[in-house]
Motif scaffolding. Structure first.
Motif, short mmCIF file in Angstrom:
data_model
loop_
_atom_site.label_atom_id
_atom_site.label_comp_id
_atom_site.label_asym_id
_atom_site.label_seq_id
_atom_site.Cartn_x
_atom_site.Cartn_y
_atom_site.Cartn_z
N LEU A 51 5.27 5.02 -1.72
CA LEU A 51 5.29 4.98 -0.26
C LEU A 51 5.59 6.36 0.32
N PHE A 52 6.60 7.03 -0.24
CA PHE A 52 6.96 8.34 0.28
C PHE A 52 5.88 9.39 0.02
N VAL A 53 5.20 9.30 -1.11
CA VAL A 53 4.08 10.21 -1.39
C VAL A 53 2.95 9.96 -0.39
N TYR A 54 2.68 8.69 -0.11
CA TYR A 54 1.66 8.33 0.87
C TYR A 54 1.99 8.93 2.25
N ILE A 55 3.25 8.75 2.67
CA ILE A 55 3.67 9.28 3.97
C ILE A 55 3.61 10.80 3.97
N LEU A 56 4.02 11.42 2.88
CA LEU A 56 3.97 12.87 2.76
C LEU A 56 2.52 13.37 2.91
N ASN A 57 1.59 12.68 2.29
CA ASN A 57 0.18 13.05 2.42
C ASN A 57 -0.29 12.91 3.86
N LYS A 58 0.17 11.88 4.55
CA LYS A 58 -0.17 11.71 5.97
C LYS A 58 0.37 12.86 6.81
N PRO B 295 -3.71 16.00 9.76
CA PRO B 295 -3.47 15.77 11.19
C PRO B 295 -2.83 14.38 11.39
N HIS B 296 -1.78 14.33 12.18
CA HIS B 296 -1.03 13.08 12.31
C HIS B 296 -0.30 13.01 13.64
N GLU B 297 0.17 11.78 13.94
CA GLU B 297 1.05 11.55 15.08
C GLU B 297 2.43 11.25 14.51
N LEU B 298 3.37 12.13 14.78
CA LEU B 298 4.71 12.00 14.19
C LEU B 298 5.39 10.71 14.62
N ASP B 299 5.17 10.27 15.86
CA ASP B 299 5.77 9.02 16.32
C ASP B 299 5.33 7.84 15.45
N SER B 300 4.06 7.79 15.12
CA SER B 300 3.52 6.71 14.30
C SER B 300 4.13 6.73 12.90
N ILE B 301 4.26 7.91 12.34
CA ILE B 301 4.86 8.03 11.01
C ILE B 301 6.33 7.65 11.05
N ALA B 302 7.04 8.05 12.09
CA ALA B 302 8.45 7.68 12.22
C ALA B 302 8.61 6.17 12.29
N ARG B 303 7.73 5.50 13.03
CA ARG B 303 7.79 4.03 13.10
C ARG B 303 7.54 3.41 11.73
N THR B 304 6.57 3.95 10.99
CA THR B 304 6.27 3.45 9.65
C THR B 304 7.50 3.58 8.74
N ILE B 305 8.14 4.72 8.79
CA ILE B 305 9.33 4.94 7.96
C ILE B 305 10.45 3.98 8.34
N LEU B 306 10.69 3.81 9.64
CA LEU B 306 11.79 2.96 10.08
C LEU B 306 11.58 1.49 9.70
N LYS B 307 10.33 1.08 9.54
CA LYS B 307 10.05 -0.30 9.11
C LYS B 307 10.58 -0.57 7.71
N ALA B 308 10.83 0.48 6.94
CA ALA B 308 11.31 0.33 5.56
C ALA B 308 12.83 0.11 5.49
N TYR B 309 13.53 0.19 6.62
CA TYR B 309 14.98 0.02 6.66
C TYR B 309 15.33 -1.35 7.20
N GLY B 310 16.46 -1.88 6.79
CA GLY B 310 16.99 -3.12 7.34
C GLY B 310 16.51 -4.35 6.58
N GLY B 311 17.42 -5.23 6.28
CA GLY B 311 17.06 -6.46 5.59
C GLY B 311 17.19 -6.32 4.08
N MET B 312 17.02 -7.43 3.41
CA MET B 312 17.15 -7.45 1.96
C MET B 312 15.91 -6.83 1.31
N GLY B 313 16.14 -6.09 0.24
CA GLY B 313 15.04 -5.49 -0.52
C GLY B 313 14.39 -4.30 0.16
#
Length: 101
Positions: free
Chosen positions: A34-41, A45-63
């Motif tokens: 996942l982190f390699v995928y995000i790093l490649n993104k 060319p990218h939108e940092l807001d979109s990437i930040a939202r993707t990363i934050l989805k990985a936090y919170g909850g079990m697993g």
């Protein structure tokens, strides 16, 4: 203060390196990929807001990243403390990106 993509890239590179020092089983492979995928993104060319939202989805909850640690030979690695600090920093940076702090 605007946060640059470069700061996120630096943290992700450090996280990936720490994960790769572990046994690389199961969730280690998932998070590394996942982190390699995000790093490649981020390196295209990218939108940092979109990437930040993707990363934050990985936090919170079990697993999720909130429950993740690195181990080797069945023991939590000494480097896990550094990993936890980096994951915390990454979360805060992503929150700040979305709130434009």
């Amino acid at each position: 203060m605007e946060i640059s993509s470069q700061k996120v890239i630096q943290i992700l590179q450090k996280i990936i390196a720490l994960i790769e020092r572990s046994q690389m089983l199961g969730s280690d492979l998932y998070w590394r990929d996942l982190f390699v995928y995000i790093l490649n993104k981020l390196n295209a060319p990218h939108e940092l807001d979109s990437i930040a939202r993707t990363i934050l989805k990985a936090y919170g909850g079990m697993g999720t990243l909130s429950d993740y640690w690195i181990e080797k030979d069945g023991k939590i690695m000494e480097e896990d403390k550094q990993l936890q600090e980096l994951l915390n920093d990454l979360c805060i940076i992503c929150q700040n990106i979305l709130t434009k702090k």
